[in-house]
Design a protein around this motif. Structure first.
Motif, PDB file in Angstrom:
ATOM      1  N   ASN A  21       8.781   5.353   5.432  1.00  0.00           N
ATOM      2  CA  ASN A  21       8.461   6.571   5.412  1.00  0.00           C
ATOM      3  C   ASN A  21       9.156   7.557   4.564  1.00  0.00           C
ATOM      4  O   ASN A  21      10.446   7.423   4.689  1.00  0.00           O
ATOM      5  CB  ASN A  21       8.523   7.360   6.827  1.00  0.00           C
ATOM      6  N   GLN A  80       7.293  -0.647   6.770  1.00  0.00           N
ATOM      7  CA  GLN A  80       6.933   0.758   6.852  1.00  0.00           C
ATOM      8  C   GLN A  80       7.968   1.624   6.490  1.00  0.00           C
ATOM      9  O   GLN A  80       8.849   1.883   7.171  1.00  0.00           O
ATOM     10  CB  GLN A  80       6.243   0.997   8.171  1.00  0.00           C
ATOM     11  N   ILE A 109       0.761  -1.279   0.076  1.00  0.00           N
ATOM     12  CA  ILE A 109       0.043  -0.039  -0.139  1.00  0.00           C
ATOM     13  C   ILE A 109       0.717   1.165   0.101  1.00  0.00           C
ATOM     14  O   ILE A 109       1.816   1.244   0.837  1.00  0.00           O
ATOM     15  CB  ILE A 109      -0.820   0.182   1.149  1.00  0.00           C
ATOM     16  N   HIS A 110       0.565   2.266  -0.947  1.00  0.00           N
ATOM     17  CA  HIS A 110       1.232   3.487  -0.891  1.00  0.00           C
ATOM     18  C   HIS A 110       0.494   4.612  -0.665  1.00  0.00           C
ATOM     19  O   HIS A 110      -0.642   4.813  -1.191  1.00  0.00           O
ATOM     20  CB  HIS A 110       1.763   3.621  -2.370  1.00  0.00           C
ATOM     21  N   GLN A 111       0.508   5.148   0.695  1.00  0.00           N
ATOM     22  CA  GLN A 111      -0.240   6.187   0.879  1.00  0.00           C
ATOM     23  C   GLN A 111       0.403   7.752   0.867  1.00  0.00           C
ATOM     24  O   GLN A 111       1.900   7.733   1.379  1.00  0.00           O
ATOM     25  CB  GLN A 111      -0.821   5.991   2.394  1.00  0.00           C
ATOM     26  N   ASP A 165       3.682  10.472   2.934  1.00  0.00           N
ATOM     27  CA  ASP A 165       4.320   9.569   1.912  1.00  0.00           C
ATOM     28  C   ASP A 165       4.775   8.604   2.537  1.00  0.00           C
ATOM     29  O   ASP A 165       6.042   8.532   2.984  1.00  0.00           O
ATOM     30  CB  ASP A 165       5.211  10.526   1.059  1.00  0.00           C
ATOM     31  N   GLN A 166       3.903   7.221   2.266  1.00  0.00           N
ATOM     32  CA  GLN A 166       4.686   6.197   3.140  1.00  0.00           C
ATOM     33  C   GLN A 166       4.032   4.983   2.297  1.00  0.00           C
ATOM     34  O   GLN A 166       3.033   4.626   1.598  1.00  0.00           O
ATOM     35  CB  GLN A 166       3.852   6.064   4.584  1.00  0.00           C
ATOM     36  N   SER A 213       3.712   0.876   2.706  1.00  0.00           N
ATOM     37  CA  SER A 213       3.765  -0.450   3.525  1.00  0.00           C
ATOM     38  C   SER A 213       3.715  -1.781   2.852  1.00  0.00           C
ATOM     39  O   SER A 213       2.841  -1.872   1.962  1.00  0.00           O
ATOM     40  CB  SER A 213       2.399  -0.377   4.601  1.00  0.00           C
TER      41      SER A 213
END
Length: 244
Positions: free
Chosen positions: A96, A94, A45-47, A66-67, A69
């Motif tokens: 960051n 994770q 997952i890219h947030q 900008d993270q 996982s």
């Protein structure tokens, strides 16, 4: 999300067909017993934030998330008539990436082994061992957790059962300079099931049980010289009824 379940690694004949001839089938069956059932799952997952929200008072790029996982989970299982063996590996990372927090990364890895024994129809035993590692890149700290557990069921008679659950957990930082802890749990239960009547409202089912629990936990904070110890023992019993 990627999921790859493999039913088994059962071999086939040299020509690609299963084959059913006596000697060949026997050899293949013997070899396939030792081949595991495999499974693999991956989640990524890219947030991230595209820009500063309007009139929100944000001005620092580090305030825009900008993270990434990632979670990887692998398992293998060997199944036999009287026992089984399972190995699991889980890795989560994770990452960051926002300015000012590029080192705020976390890495967790778990290795787990379960051995199940069923030497008799009235007795089964499960042993499990887990080793967990948690790394914080920002603080350069690595925490380790080791857990061992046992679960046993003994069906003395069709109505009487004894259950035992025990576990021991050790945790702390790798350098043994910040914190250390230990916790132990023990649960024992004896139960007896009974039935009265034959049918309808005259039939009553119930269970009588006695339980004993023992809890031990100790946590030491080496930075502030704190030592917390907790011990709890309980004994209780009860009876349950089912009317139908």
């Amino acid at each position: 999300v990627v999921s790859v379940p493999l039913a088994s690694l059962a071999p086939v004949g040299a020509d690609g067909a299963g084959g059913t001839d006596g000697a060949g089938a026997a050899n293949r069956s013997s070899r396939s017993m030792w081949l595991p059932r495999l499974g693999y799952n991956m989640n990524r997952i890219h947030q991230f934030g595209r820009a500063f929200p309007l009139n929100a008072g944000f001005s620092d790029p580090s305030q825009v998330p900008d993270q990434i996982s990632e979670i990887h989970d692998f398992s293998s299982e060997w199944q036999f008539e009287k026992w089984r063996l399972t190995y699991r590996f889980n890795r989560s990372f994770q990452d960051n990436r926002q300015p000012g927090r590029v080192l705020s990364d976390l890495l967790n890895q778990i290795h787990g082994v379960i051995v199940g024994l069923n030497p008799h129809t009235a007795f089964d035993l499960n042993l499990d061992l887990n080793v967990e590692s948690a790394k914080n890149f920002e603080t350069a700290r690595i925490d380790r957790t080791l857990r061992a557990g046992i679960n046993a069921n003994w069906r003395i008679t069709p109505r009487m059962t004894i259950n035992v659950i025990a576990s021991n957990t050790l945790a702390g930082d790798l350098g043994r300079k910040i914190t250390r802890s230990r916790s132990t749990q023990l649960d024992l239960q004896w139960s007896y099931q009974f039935t009265r009547g034959e049918a309808g409202w005259r039939k009553v089912k119930g269970q009588f049980f006695i339980r004993y629990a023992d809890r031990y936990a100790r946590t030491r904070d080496l930075l502030f010289s704190l030592d917390n110890l907790t011990r709890l023992k309980t004994l209780n019993g009860g009876i349950n009824f089912v009317f139908f």
